[in-house]
Scaffold this motif. Structure first.
Motif, PDB file in Angstrom:
ATOM      1  N   LEU A 202       0.736  -1.108   0.035  1.00 44.99           N
ATOM      2  CA  LEU A 202       0.015  -0.008  -0.025  1.00 44.99           C
ATOM      3  C   LEU A 202       0.871   1.269   0.007  1.00 44.99           C
ATOM      4  O   LEU A 202       0.508   2.227  -0.679  1.00 44.99           O
ATOM      5  N   LYS A 203       1.928   1.180   0.812  1.00 48.26           N
ATOM      6  CA  LYS A 203       2.802   2.424   0.664  1.00 48.26           C
ATOM      7  C   LYS A 203       3.494   2.618  -0.586  1.00 48.26           C
ATOM      8  O   LYS A 203       3.583   3.659  -1.084  1.00 48.26           O
ATOM      9  N   LEU A 204       3.983   1.486  -1.194  1.00 49.93           N
ATOM     10  CA  LEU A 204       4.598   1.442  -2.421  1.00 49.93           C
ATOM     11  C   LEU A 204       3.447   1.993  -3.438  1.00 49.93           C
ATOM     12  O   LEU A 204       3.780   2.979  -4.291  1.00 49.93           O
ATOM     13  N   ILE A 205       2.415   1.593  -3.520  1.00 49.23           N
ATOM     14  CA  ILE A 205       1.307   2.136  -4.563  1.00 49.23           C
ATOM     15  C   ILE A 205       0.690   3.723  -4.443  1.00 49.23           C
ATOM     16  O   ILE A 205       0.845   4.590  -5.139  1.00 49.23           O
ATOM     17  N   THR A 206       0.531   4.117  -3.142  1.00 50.64           N
ATOM     18  CA  THR A 206      -0.033   5.359  -2.623  1.00 50.64           C
ATOM     19  C   THR A 206       1.145   6.398  -2.275  1.00 50.64           C
ATOM     20  O   THR A 206       0.743   7.734  -2.363  1.00 50.64           O
ATOM     21  N   GLY A 207       2.112   5.861  -2.119  1.00 49.96           N
ATOM     22  CA  GLY A 207       3.409   6.899  -1.803  1.00 49.96           C
ATOM     23  C   GLY A 207       3.405   7.407  -0.238  1.00 49.96           C
ATOM     24  O   GLY A 207       4.252   8.425   0.005  1.00 49.96           O
ATOM     25  N   TYR A 208       2.827   6.812   0.633  1.00 50.77           N
ATOM     26  CA  TYR A 208       2.678   7.362   1.914  1.00 50.77           C
ATOM     27  C   TYR A 208       3.872   6.650   2.598  1.00 50.77           C
ATOM     28  O   TYR A 208       4.222   5.332   2.309  1.00 50.77           O
ATOM     29  N   GLY A 209       4.451   7.328   3.785  1.00 48.17           N
ATOM     30  CA  GLY A 209       5.330   6.437   4.681  1.00 48.17           C
ATOM     31  C   GLY A 209       6.769   6.113   4.024  1.00 48.17           C
ATOM     32  O   GLY A 209       6.903   6.591   3.027  1.00 48.17           O
ATOM     33  N   GLU A 210       7.359   5.494   5.005  1.00 50.83           N
ATOM     34  CA  GLU A 210       8.860   5.214   4.544  1.00 50.83           C
ATOM     35  C   GLU A 210       8.715   3.586   4.163  1.00 50.83           C
ATOM     36  O   GLU A 210       8.493   2.743   5.126  1.00 50.83           O
ATOM     37  N   VAL A 211       9.390   3.249   3.053  1.00 48.33           N
ATOM     38  CA  VAL A 211       9.429   1.762   2.230  1.00 48.33           C
ATOM     39  C   VAL A 211      10.479   1.141   3.006  1.00 48.33           C
ATOM     40  O   VAL A 211      11.716   1.698   3.460  1.00 48.33           O
ATOM     41  N   LEU A 212      10.188  -0.073   3.474  1.00 46.83           N
ATOM     42  CA  LEU A 212      11.252  -1.013   4.093  1.00 46.83           C
ATOM     43  C   LEU A 212      12.404  -1.436   3.085  1.00 46.83           C
ATOM     44  O   LEU A 212      12.623  -2.661   2.777  1.00 46.83           O
ATOM     45  N   SER A 213      12.973  -0.598   2.491  1.00 46.94           N
ATOM     46  CA  SER A 213      13.939  -0.704   1.528  1.00 46.94           C
ATOM     47  C   SER A 213      15.369  -0.485   2.080  1.00 46.94           C
ATOM     48  O   SER A 213      15.598   0.539   2.769  1.00 46.94           O
ATOM     49  N   GLY A 214      16.198  -1.628   2.041  1.00 45.22           N
ATOM     50  CA  GLY A 214      17.678  -1.393   2.581  1.00 45.22           C
ATOM     51  C   GLY A 214      17.621  -1.657   4.305  1.00 45.22           C
ATOM     52  O   GLY A 214      18.564  -1.518   4.877  1.00 45.22           O
ATOM     53  N   LYS A 215      16.353  -2.117   4.928  1.00 42.14           N
ATOM     54  CA  LYS A 215      16.151  -2.695   6.169  1.00 42.14           C
ATOM     55  C   LYS A 215      15.414  -3.691   6.099  1.00 42.14           C
ATOM     56  O   LYS A 215      14.577  -4.059   5.172  1.00 42.14           O
ATOM     57  N   ILE A 216      15.584  -4.601   7.191  1.00 40.15           N
ATOM     58  CA  ILE A 216      14.904  -5.734   7.511  1.00 40.15           C
ATOM     59  C   ILE A 216      14.012  -5.545   8.819  1.00 40.15           C
ATOM     60  O   ILE A 216      14.777  -5.207   9.869  1.00 40.15           O
ATOM     61  N   TRP A 217      12.639  -5.717   8.765  1.00 42.38           N
ATOM     62  CA  TRP A 217      11.999  -5.591   9.956  1.00 42.38           C
ATOM     63  C   TRP A 217      11.685  -7.014  10.393  1.00 42.38           C
ATOM     64  O   TRP A 217      11.275  -8.055   9.641  1.00 42.38           O
ATOM     65  N   GLN A 218      11.888  -7.248  11.706  1.00 41.93           N
ATOM     66  CA  GLN A 218      11.753  -8.499  12.469  1.00 41.93           C
ATOM     67  C   GLN A 218      11.106  -8.510  13.502  1.00 41.93           C
ATOM     68  O   GLN A 218      10.825  -7.584  14.361  1.00 41.93           O
ATOM     69  N   ILE A 219      10.089  -9.523  13.819  1.00 38.71           N
ATOM     70  CA  ILE A 219       9.387  -9.659  15.033  1.00 38.71           C
ATOM     71  C   ILE A 219       9.548 -11.230  15.772  1.00 38.71           C
ATOM     72  O   ILE A 219       9.816 -12.210  15.060  1.00 38.71           O
ATOM     73  N   ASP A 220       9.623 -10.984  16.953  1.00 42.54           N
ATOM     74  CA  ASP A 220       9.521 -12.509  17.703  1.00 42.54           C
ATOM     75  C   ASP A 220       8.281 -12.372  18.437  1.00 42.54           C
ATOM     76  O   ASP A 220       8.040 -11.611  19.477  1.00 42.54           O
ATOM     77  N   GLN A 221       7.366 -13.212  17.949  1.00 38.82           N
ATOM     78  CA  GLN A 221       5.778 -13.239  18.492  1.00 38.82           C
ATOM     79  C   GLN A 221       5.827 -13.536  20.005  1.00 38.82           C
ATOM     80  O   GLN A 221       5.052 -13.056  20.732  1.00 38.82           O
ATOM     81  N   LYS A 222       6.646 -14.739  20.446  1.00 37.36           N
ATOM     82  CA  LYS A 222       6.599 -14.866  21.949  1.00 37.36           C
ATOM     83  C   LYS A 222       7.064 -13.555  22.787  1.00 37.36           C
ATOM     84  O   LYS A 222       6.343 -13.523  23.804  1.00 37.36           O
ATOM     85  N   SER A 223       7.808 -13.001  22.693  1.00 34.27           N
ATOM     86  CA  SER A 223       7.927 -11.671  23.440  1.00 34.27           C
ATOM     87  C   SER A 223       7.514 -10.508  23.018  1.00 34.27           C
ATOM     88  O   SER A 223       7.504  -9.463  23.382  1.00 34.27           O
ATOM     89  N   MET A 224       6.862 -10.545  21.679  1.00 33.91           N
ATOM     90  CA  MET A 224       6.650  -9.331  20.893  1.00 33.91           C
ATOM     91  C   MET A 224       7.489  -8.174  20.913  1.00 33.91           C
ATOM     92  O   MET A 224       7.122  -7.020  20.705  1.00 33.91           O
ATOM     93  N   GLU A 225       8.897  -8.414  20.603  1.00 36.64           N
ATOM     94  CA  GLU A 225       9.839  -7.574  20.530  1.00 36.64           C
ATOM     95  C   GLU A 225      10.085  -7.318  19.001  1.00 36.64           C
ATOM     96  O   GLU A 225      10.097  -8.461  18.212  1.00 36.64           O
ATOM     97  N   SER A 226       9.987  -6.320  18.381  1.00 38.05           N
ATOM     98  CA  SER A 226      10.321  -6.229  17.047  1.00 38.05           C
ATOM     99  C   SER A 226      11.384  -5.195  16.877  1.00 38.05           C
ATOM    100  O   SER A 226      11.587  -4.268  17.834  1.00 38.05           O
ATOM    101  N   TYR A 227      12.191  -5.310  15.660  1.00 40.62           N
ATOM    102  CA  TYR A 227      13.345  -4.399  15.551  1.00 40.62           C
ATOM    103  C   TYR A 227      13.491  -4.413  14.074  1.00 40.62           C
ATOM    104  O   TYR A 227      13.120  -5.310  13.128  1.00 40.62           O
ATOM    105  N   THR A 228      14.127  -3.287  13.519  1.00 40.22           N
ATOM    106  CA  THR A 228      14.663  -3.016  12.208  1.00 40.22           C
ATOM    107  C   THR A 228      15.984  -2.839  12.272  1.00 40.22           C
ATOM    108  O   THR A 228      16.720  -2.120  12.900  1.00 40.22           O
ATOM    109  N   ILE A 229      16.825  -3.531  11.298  1.00 40.70           N
ATOM    110  CA  ILE A 229      18.277  -3.683  10.939  1.00 40.70           C
ATOM    111  C   ILE A 229      18.269  -3.137   9.485  1.00 40.70           C
ATOM    112  O   ILE A 229      17.736  -3.701   8.746  1.00 40.70           O
ATOM    113  N   LEU A 230      19.703  -2.400   9.522  1.00 38.14           N
ATOM    114  CA  LEU A 230      19.987  -2.032   8.163  1.00 38.14           C
ATOM    115  C   LEU A 230      20.705  -3.185   7.382  1.00 38.14           C
ATOM    116  O   LEU A 230      21.435  -4.019   8.131  1.00 38.14           O
ATOM    117  N   LEU A 231      20.500  -3.381   6.124  1.00 35.30           N
ATOM    118  CA  LEU A 231      21.158  -4.183   5.298  1.00 35.30           C
ATOM    119  C   LEU A 231      22.749  -3.763   5.008  1.00 35.30           C
ATOM    120  O   LEU A 231      22.954  -2.350   4.841  1.00 35.30           O
TER     121      LEU A 231
END
Length: 231
Positions: A202-231
């Motif tokens: 949706l972001k790619l099509i409509t142009g809002y927000g910041e696309v996850l390019s050059g980054k990896i978003w990760q989530i651990d559902q057990k702890s609900m910790e999420s973080y983004t790392i740079l490629l």
């Protein structure tokens, strides 16, 4: 505009112009299982005008714990065709193309070439390398997602010609030689990750927000910790 889109058109980041971009967009989903189910449902709900569904598998009862496109009556039927039926029931104004085949080196260019954005709902490394290389060759954006057990990750490759699945996993031969990972997964994890993938589309099509390019978003559902790392 169809009143079904009123709530998202109220957002200035989308509005009528963004909704028209969604209506004109063409998105290919490769794999309509655990990840592909929420991806397809939310893109159809948002009004993405043309959706392509690639999957050569059939629905099994063991899929139903997480593949929410289907119900018990779908068992034994081709996933791509069942998914098309469900999406058109949700939003009959769309064009939904079912391809009841697996992606291969022989059909990849033909399938990917007809779409603007390709979304990863698959479950194996070989298909992801094929998707990545095909998207680079044809100049298509590749929205990547993967899950395992309680964990998941999302990124966007080949956005403005930058970054690649091979930047994340450069050793194709080594990765393909690894034993197949365990298949266990809690059903909500592909739901979480697939929704994030749909959000990137949706972001790619409509142009809002910041696309996850050059980054990896990760989530651990057990702890609900999420973080983004740079490629």
């Amino acid at each position: 505009m169809d009143e079904r889109y009123d709530r998202q058109m109220l957002l200035p980041e989308i509005g009528p112009e963004g909704q028209e971009r969604l209506a004109q967009a063409r998105v290919l989903i490769v794999g309509v299982g655990g990840l592909g189910s929420p991806i397809a449902l939310y893109l159809a709900g948002a009004g993405v005008g043309t959706l392509g569904l690639v999957d050569g598998d059939r629905v099994s009862v063991s899929n139903l714990q997480r593949q929410v496109l289907y119900d018990s009556s779908s068992a034994g039927r081709p996933k791509a065709e069942e998914a098309r039926r469900r999406l058109l029931a949700l939003n009959p104004g769309l064009q939904v193309n079912a391809y009841p085949v697996f992606l291969t080196s022989e059909n990849a260019d033909r399938l990917v070439g007809d779409y603007d954005i390709v979304v990863d709902g698959c479950d194996n490394f070989a298909t992801r390398y094929l998707l990545n290389d095909t998207c680079i060759r044809l100049g298509k954006v590749y929205v990547y997602g993967a899950i395992r057990a309680f964990d998941g990750q999302v990124s966007v490759f080949n956005y403005q010609g930058r970054y690649s699945y091979r930047d994340l996993f450069p050793d194709e031969a080594g990765l393909l030689a690894l034993p197949a990972p365990p298949k266990g997964v809690v059903g909500v994890v592909p739901g979480l990750v697939g929704c994030v993938e749909a959000g990137e589309v949706l972001k790619l099509i409509t142009g809002y927000g910041e696309v996850l390019s050059g980054k990896i978003w990760q989530i651990d559902q057990k702890s609900m910790e999420s973080y983004t790392i740079l490629l």
